[in-house]
Design a protein around this motif. Structure first.
Motif, PDB file in Angstrom:
ATOM      1  N   GLU A   1       1.432   3.861  -3.145  1.00  0.00           N
ATOM      2  CA  GLU A   1       1.022   5.260  -2.978  1.00  0.00           C
ATOM      3  C   GLU A   1       2.146   6.202  -3.388  1.00  0.00           C
ATOM      4  O   GLU A   1       1.929   7.172  -4.098  1.00  0.00           O
ATOM      5  CB  GLU A   1       0.631   5.546  -1.523  1.00  0.00           C
ATOM      6  CG  GLU A   1      -0.721   4.987  -1.159  1.00  0.00           C
ATOM      7  CD  GLU A   1      -1.213   5.453   0.205  1.00  0.00           C
ATOM      8  OE1 GLU A   1      -0.441   6.118   0.937  1.00  0.00           O
ATOM      9  OE2 GLU A   1      -2.374   5.144   0.531  1.00  0.00           O
ATOM     10  N   ASN A   2       3.345   5.893  -2.927  1.00  0.00           N
ATOM     11  CA  ASN A   2       4.474   6.752  -3.283  1.00  0.00           C
ATOM     12  C   ASN A   2       4.706   6.763  -4.780  1.00  0.00           C
ATOM     13  O   ASN A   2       4.992   7.808  -5.364  1.00  0.00           O
ATOM     14  CB  ASN A   2       5.742   6.286  -2.567  1.00  0.00           C
ATOM     15  CG  ASN A   2       5.726   6.662  -1.091  1.00  0.00           C
ATOM     16  OD1 ASN A   2       4.867   7.419  -0.652  1.00  0.00           O
ATOM     17  ND2 ASN A   2       6.663   6.109  -0.336  1.00  0.00           N
ATOM     18  N   ALA A   3       4.571   5.577  -5.399  1.00  0.00           N
ATOM     19  CA  ALA A   3       4.802   5.487  -6.842  1.00  0.00           C
ATOM     20  C   ALA A   3       3.754   6.301  -7.595  1.00  0.00           C
ATOM     21  O   ALA A   3       4.061   7.020  -8.544  1.00  0.00           O
ATOM     22  CB  ALA A   3       4.781   4.030  -7.287  1.00  0.00           C
TER      23      ALA A   3
ATOM     24  N   LEU B   1      -1.601  10.919  -2.183  1.00  0.00           N
ATOM     25  CA  LEU B   1      -2.096   9.785  -1.412  1.00  0.00           C
ATOM     26  C   LEU B   1      -1.392   9.665  -0.075  1.00  0.00           C
ATOM     27  O   LEU B   1      -2.000   9.528   0.966  1.00  0.00           O
ATOM     28  CB  LEU B   1      -1.910   8.493  -2.209  1.00  0.00           C
ATOM     29  CG  LEU B   1      -2.826   8.332  -3.416  1.00  0.00           C
ATOM     30  CD1 LEU B   1      -2.449   7.103  -4.198  1.00  0.00           C
ATOM     31  CD2 LEU B   1      -4.280   8.248  -2.984  1.00  0.00           C
ATOM     32  N   GLY B   2      -0.081   9.686  -0.099  1.00  0.00           N
ATOM     33  CA  GLY B   2       0.672   9.564   1.144  1.00  0.00           C
ATOM     34  C   GLY B   2       0.935  10.953   1.668  1.00  0.00           C
ATOM     35  O   GLY B   2       1.123  11.868   0.895  1.00  0.00           O
ATOM     36  N   PHE B   3       0.922  11.132   2.960  1.00  0.00           N
ATOM     37  CA  PHE B   3       1.257  12.457   3.444  1.00  0.00           C
ATOM     38  C   PHE B   3       1.725  12.419   4.885  1.00  0.00           C
ATOM     39  O   PHE B   3       1.970  13.431   5.494  1.00  0.00           O
ATOM     40  CB  PHE B   3       0.054  13.416   3.322  1.00  0.00           C
ATOM     41  CG  PHE B   3      -1.194  12.882   3.953  1.00  0.00           C
ATOM     42  CD1 PHE B   3      -1.408  13.005   5.311  1.00  0.00           C
ATOM     43  CD2 PHE B   3      -2.132  12.229   3.176  1.00  0.00           C
ATOM     44  CE1 PHE B   3      -2.546  12.500   5.892  1.00  0.00           C
ATOM     45  CE2 PHE B   3      -3.279  11.717   3.759  1.00  0.00           C
ATOM     46  CZ  PHE B   3      -3.494  11.853   5.113  1.00  0.00           C
TER      47      PHE B   3
ATOM     48  N   GLU C   1       5.812   8.916   7.098  1.00  0.00           N
ATOM     49  CA  GLU C   1       6.378   7.932   7.999  1.00  0.00           C
ATOM     50  C   GLU C   1       6.441   6.544   7.372  1.00  0.00           C
ATOM     51  O   GLU C   1       6.894   5.608   8.016  1.00  0.00           O
ATOM     52  CB  GLU C   1       5.582   7.856   9.302  1.00  0.00           C
ATOM     53  CG  GLU C   1       4.143   7.477   9.109  1.00  0.00           C
ATOM     54  CD  GLU C   1       3.355   7.486  10.419  1.00  0.00           C
ATOM     55  OE1 GLU C   1       2.402   6.705  10.520  1.00  0.00           O
ATOM     56  OE2 GLU C   1       3.729   8.248  11.320  1.00  0.00           O
ATOM     57  N   ALA C   2       6.003   6.442   6.116  1.00  0.00           N
ATOM     58  CA  ALA C   2       5.912   5.105   5.545  1.00  0.00           C
ATOM     59  C   ALA C   2       7.294   4.478   5.397  1.00  0.00           C
ATOM     60  O   ALA C   2       7.540   3.385   5.901  1.00  0.00           O
ATOM     61  CB  ALA C   2       5.209   5.160   4.199  1.00  0.00           C
ATOM     62  N   LEU C   3       8.196   5.176   4.704  1.00  0.00           N
ATOM     63  CA  LEU C   3       9.512   4.577   4.492  1.00  0.00           C
ATOM     64  C   LEU C   3      10.197   4.317   5.823  1.00  0.00           C
ATOM     65  O   LEU C   3      10.821   3.274   6.035  1.00  0.00           O
ATOM     66  CB  LEU C   3      10.359   5.475   3.590  1.00  0.00           C
ATOM     67  CG  LEU C   3       9.919   5.496   2.118  1.00  0.00           C
ATOM     68  CD1 LEU C   3      10.820   6.412   1.304  1.00  0.00           C
ATOM     69  CD2 LEU C   3       9.940   4.087   1.529  1.00  0.00           C
TER      70      LEU C   3
ATOM     71  N   ARG D   1       0.833  -1.206   0.000  1.00  0.00           N
ATOM     72  CA  ARG D   1       0.000   0.000   0.000  1.00  0.00           C
ATOM     73  C   ARG D   1       0.869   1.257   0.000  1.00  0.00           C
ATOM     74  O   ARG D   1       0.693   2.156  -0.829  1.00  0.00           O
ATOM     75  CB  ARG D   1      -0.903  -0.017   1.239  1.00  0.00           C
ATOM     76  CG  ARG D   1      -1.843   1.173   1.340  1.00  0.00           C
ATOM     77  CD  ARG D   1      -2.583   1.182   2.673  1.00  0.00           C
ATOM     78  NE  ARG D   1      -1.686   1.496   3.785  1.00  0.00           N
ATOM     79  CZ  ARG D   1      -1.711   0.903   4.976  1.00  0.00           C
ATOM     80  NH1 ARG D   1      -2.564  -0.063   5.214  1.00  0.00           N
ATOM     81  NH2 ARG D   1      -0.860   1.245   5.915  1.00  0.00           N
ATOM     82  N   GLU D   2       1.850   1.295   0.900  1.00  0.00           N
ATOM     83  CA  GLU D   2       2.653   2.515   1.023  1.00  0.00           C
ATOM     84  C   GLU D   2       3.531   2.736  -0.212  1.00  0.00           C
ATOM     85  O   GLU D   2       3.653   3.855  -0.690  1.00  0.00           O
ATOM     86  CB  GLU D   2       3.526   2.454   2.278  1.00  0.00           C
ATOM     87  CG  GLU D   2       2.737   2.380   3.586  1.00  0.00           C
ATOM     88  CD  GLU D   2       1.838   3.589   3.828  1.00  0.00           C
ATOM     89  OE1 GLU D   2       2.126   4.680   3.279  1.00  0.00           O
ATOM     90  OE2 GLU D   2       0.830   3.442   4.554  1.00  0.00           O
ATOM     91  N   LEU D   3       4.128   1.651  -0.710  1.00  0.00           N
ATOM     92  CA  LEU D   3       5.020   1.825  -1.867  1.00  0.00           C
ATOM     93  C   LEU D   3       4.235   2.206  -3.114  1.00  0.00           C
ATOM     94  O   LEU D   3       4.683   3.036  -3.910  1.00  0.00           O
ATOM     95  CB  LEU D   3       5.836   0.554  -2.110  1.00  0.00           C
ATOM     96  CG  LEU D   3       6.785   0.146  -0.980  1.00  0.00           C
ATOM     97  CD1 LEU D   3       7.623  -1.056  -1.394  1.00  0.00           C
ATOM     98  CD2 LEU D   3       7.689   1.305  -0.558  1.00  0.00           C
TER      99      LEU D   3
ATOM    100  N   SER E   1       7.802  15.232   1.553  1.00  0.00           N
ATOM    101  CA  SER E   1       7.890  16.394   0.685  1.00  0.00           C
ATOM    102  C   SER E   1       6.511  16.972   0.448  1.00  0.00           C
ATOM    103  O   SER E   1       6.342  17.877  -0.329  1.00  0.00           O
ATOM    104  CB  SER E   1       8.517  15.990  -0.644  1.00  0.00           C
ATOM    105  OG  SER E   1       7.720  14.975  -1.239  1.00  0.00           O
ATOM    106  N   LYS E   2       5.507  16.405   1.121  1.00  0.00           N
ATOM    107  CA  LYS E   2       4.147  16.734   0.707  1.00  0.00           C
ATOM    108  C   LYS E   2       3.427  17.723   1.604  1.00  0.00           C
ATOM    109  O   LYS E   2       2.456  18.342   1.195  1.00  0.00           O
ATOM    110  CB  LYS E   2       3.342  15.455   0.565  1.00  0.00           C
ATOM    111  CG  LYS E   2       3.892  14.607  -0.570  1.00  0.00           C
ATOM    112  CD  LYS E   2       3.441  13.184  -0.529  1.00  0.00           C
ATOM    113  CE  LYS E   2       4.300  12.349  -1.474  1.00  0.00           C
ATOM    114  NZ  LYS E   2       4.094  10.932  -1.274  1.00  0.00           N
ATOM    115  N   ILE E   3       3.833  17.851   2.856  1.00  0.00           N
ATOM    116  CA  ILE E   3       3.214  18.884   3.684  1.00  0.00           C
ATOM    117  C   ILE E   3       4.276  19.616   4.483  1.00  0.00           C
ATOM    118  O   ILE E   3       5.324  19.060   4.823  1.00  0.00           O
ATOM    119  CB  ILE E   3       2.145  18.329   4.667  1.00  0.00           C
ATOM    120  CG1 ILE E   3       2.621  17.046   5.326  1.00  0.00           C
ATOM    121  CG2 ILE E   3       0.842  18.110   3.985  1.00  0.00           C
ATOM    122  CD1 ILE E   3       1.621  16.462   6.281  1.00  0.00           C
TER     123      ILE E   3
HETATM  124 MG    MG Z   1       4.099   7.693   1.190  1.00  0.00          MG
END
Ligand code: MG
Ligand code: ADP
Length: 582
Positions: free
Chosen positions: A35-37, A95-97, A100-102, A31-33, A81-83
């Motif tokens: 989203e990042n892609a 999608l990700g924000f 903390e995913a990585l 899910r996290e990867l 880099s998103k917020i």
């Molecule tokens: Mg993410």
């Protein structure tokens, strides 16, 4: 915002972000990867799983890549880099924000990340739990590839919670589909243990949905509709009123490109379909809703499966109205067919079943509890067989003024007639019900007083239901008065009504059919209880009159959504006795 540059979130922002276990199983890594892609603007994304993702998960994209100067921050918590500020949280479109995913993945698994920006140098990062993160120059094409291995190897307690590779693999594949569906312009591939499993090339939304969830119906059944209103917009891919299932397996909702489990949206789809859905069956419908980010909150669930709308009534009503309009629009061409039992008929000019509107005080789309009326509904196999035969045999519904010959009454319920080189079976009750239902919108029948007024006790919900419907019933020729709370008196009913007035309440409940528009419910109930019944004997003039009226109905379905007739054409009849062979 300077998209693409990573910085650490201020602690107060970090605190506001719902924390929680992010990485539970391979599917969460996927899910996290993914989203990042997707957020990277990739045109093509591939996911490779090994051992269901327990052994390895790799996501490769051809997106914008990560600039070398961002590598030192990559695996730090709350590096995103998103917020930048608290306010950005309300506006995120990516999608990700949480940033903390990585970091969370790196805490529990080996992570290898290779990335290159366009024209920039490539960098590679290797991280293992308990070790310093290492990175350095490498070579790579533009884009990012992340490989996650040895998930929970250093955390045996959590590793024990994982299911078999096959189960983990299908959970991960579901996440893959959930991400791929709302992005039909991106090429998605899934490879499991070296075997290509899903190839989803860029396509229309309709084609994406159908290739992800293929069904045994001709493609021509399916359409994609779009609507927009007050800043909301939606696309719905649906199979119309013919492709039906006994459960919700082919109903999904997405909000701003995220799959959500939201019962009120599913219900809105069903209400939009009501009048077309026989009881107990559900449509093929994939809803993709776009809501301005400040009117929707995803943060209430760490995996972002739940959603809260600022104005959920407006959203529901938008879904209901859009679908209802689409389903009843006359330019919808359905494959017309012999098996008209499920046949589509244009509802042009039909009564508006969809008078629910957020503006109207009683128009609130509220939902009745599920009721599965007794009776046999076709199994998936039967539906598939029907679909196959529909694809083969095509006849046209007789015109309203076509000549016809009534053969007689069979099985106690069908009027059999011949018209236009086909034999037709008309359900006398359902047809008459629809005729009366339509008539009731035009004029009020005469009232017939009861010799002895009937007292009706209605407590609690029953009292409320009668109160909600009393006005509509009285407009149809009933005279229903509330003497005190919980006590009602019925003084008159419409002429021709032969229901048992003592069962008024349960009849009302039966007529609800997913729509609690009291006017519609009252009409449906009155029509049902005034129509000729199964087993009523009819003479020829009566049968002819009924057929004539039925043929001119704009909507050839009973008020509960069931078709009122089906047909067998010459071709099908010949084929059945092998006079012609296909
Ligand atoms: Mg993410
Ligand atoms: P988030 O997505 O919440 O910002 P992540 O930990 O998932 O946090 O990723 C951290 C940052 O790493 C992202 O903000 C993004 O800048 C960068 N990043 C991660 N994966 C990719 C990728 N596939 N392509 C481009 N940038 C990426």
């Amino acid at each position: 915002m300077d998209e693409g540059r990573i910085s650490l979130l201020p602690p107060e922002v970090a605190r506001r972000i719902a924390a929680g276990e992010v990485i539970e199983r391979p599917a969460s890594v996927v899910r996290e990867l993914l989203e990042n892609a997707i957020d990277s603007g990739a045109a093509s994304i591939s996911l490779a799983l090994e051992g269901g993702g327990i052994d390895a998960v790799r996501v490769s994209d051809d997106g914008r890549g990560i600039p070398p100067e961002d590598f030192p921050l990559l695996c730090k918590p709350h590096a995103t880099s998103k917020i930048r500020t608290d306010d950005d949280l309300l506006r995120v479109r990516t999608l990700g924000f949480r940033g903390e995913a990585l970091a969370s993945i790196a805490a529990v698994a080996e992570l290898e990340l290779l990335s290159s920006t366009s024209g920039g140098a490539a960098f590679k990062l290797v991280s293992r739990p308990g070790h310093e993160v290492e990175w350095g120059p490498a070579s790579s094409r533009k884009g990012t590839s992340v490989t996650v291995k040895a998930l929970f190897d250093r955390f045996p307690a959590r590793k024990r919670f994982l299911k078999r590779a096959q189960t983990e693999g299908s959970l991960a594949a579901q996440v893959f589909l959930d991400r791929a569906l709302p992005h039909p312009d991106i090429d998605f591939r899934l490879v499991a243990d070296g075997e290509p499993r899903r190839m989803l090339p860029p396509s229309s939304l309709r084609a994406r949905v159908l290739s992800a969830y293929p069904v045994d119906f001709p493609e021509s059944f399916f359409r994609e509709m779009k609507a927009e209103s007050d800043g909301l917009s939606l696309s719905i891919v649906h199979g119309g009123p013919e492709a039906l299932w006994p459960d919700r397996r082919h109903m999904q909702c997405f909000v701003n490109h995220r799959r959500v489990q939201d019962f009120s949206l599913l219900k809105a789809i069903e209400v939009g379909f009501s009048g077309f859905l026989p009881g107990g069956l559900f449509p093929y419908a994939f809803l993709f809703l776009e809501v301005p980010p400040d009117l929707v909150d995803f943060n209430i669930h760490p995996a972002k499966k739940e959603v809260r709308f600022k104005d959920s009534r407006a959203v529901q009503s938008f879904v209901i109205r859009s679908l209802a309009r689409d389903l009843s629009s006359s330019d919808v061409q359905r494959p017309s067919s012999l098996d008209r039992a499920e046949g589509w008929s244009s509802a042009a000019g039909g009564p508006s079943l969809w008078e629910m509107d957020a503006e109207k005080p009683n128009g609130r789309p509220s939902f009745v509890s599920e009721r599965n009326p007794a009776g046999h509904w076709p199994s998936k196999e039967e539906l598939a067989a029907l679909a196959a035969s529909r694809a083969t045999f095509r006849t046209v519904h007789p015109d309203a003024d076509a000549p016809f010959k009534v053969i007689g009454q069979v099985l106690g319920v069908f009027i059999v007639f011949e018209a236009g080189d086909a034999i037709h079976f008309l359900d006398q009750h359902a047809a008459h019900e629809r005729i009366i239902f339509d008539r009731l919108t035009e004029r009020k029948p005469l009232s017939q007083p009861l010799l002895i007024p009937l007292a009706i006790d209605a407590v609690g919900d029953d009292d409320e239901r009668l109160a909600a419907h009393a006005e509509a019933l009285n407009a149809l020729g009933f005279r229903l008065e509330r003497t005190e709370e919980g006590s009602w008196t019925l003084l008159a009913h419409p002429e021709g009504y032969h229901g048992d007035p003592g069962e008024l309440l349960s009849d009302l409940a039966d007529a609800g059919n997913g729509s609690e528009d009291p006017t519609r419910t009252a009409r449906a109930m009155t029509a049902c209880k005034s129509a000729i019944k199964e087993g009523d004997a009819l003479d020829f003039p009566a049968m002819e009159a009924l057929v004539r009226e039925a043929l001119s109905l704009p909507e050839k379905r009973c008020p509960h959504g069931r078709p009122i007739m089906f047909s067998m054409g010459r071709e099908e009849a010949y084929e059945r006795i092998r006079r012609i062979v296909r």
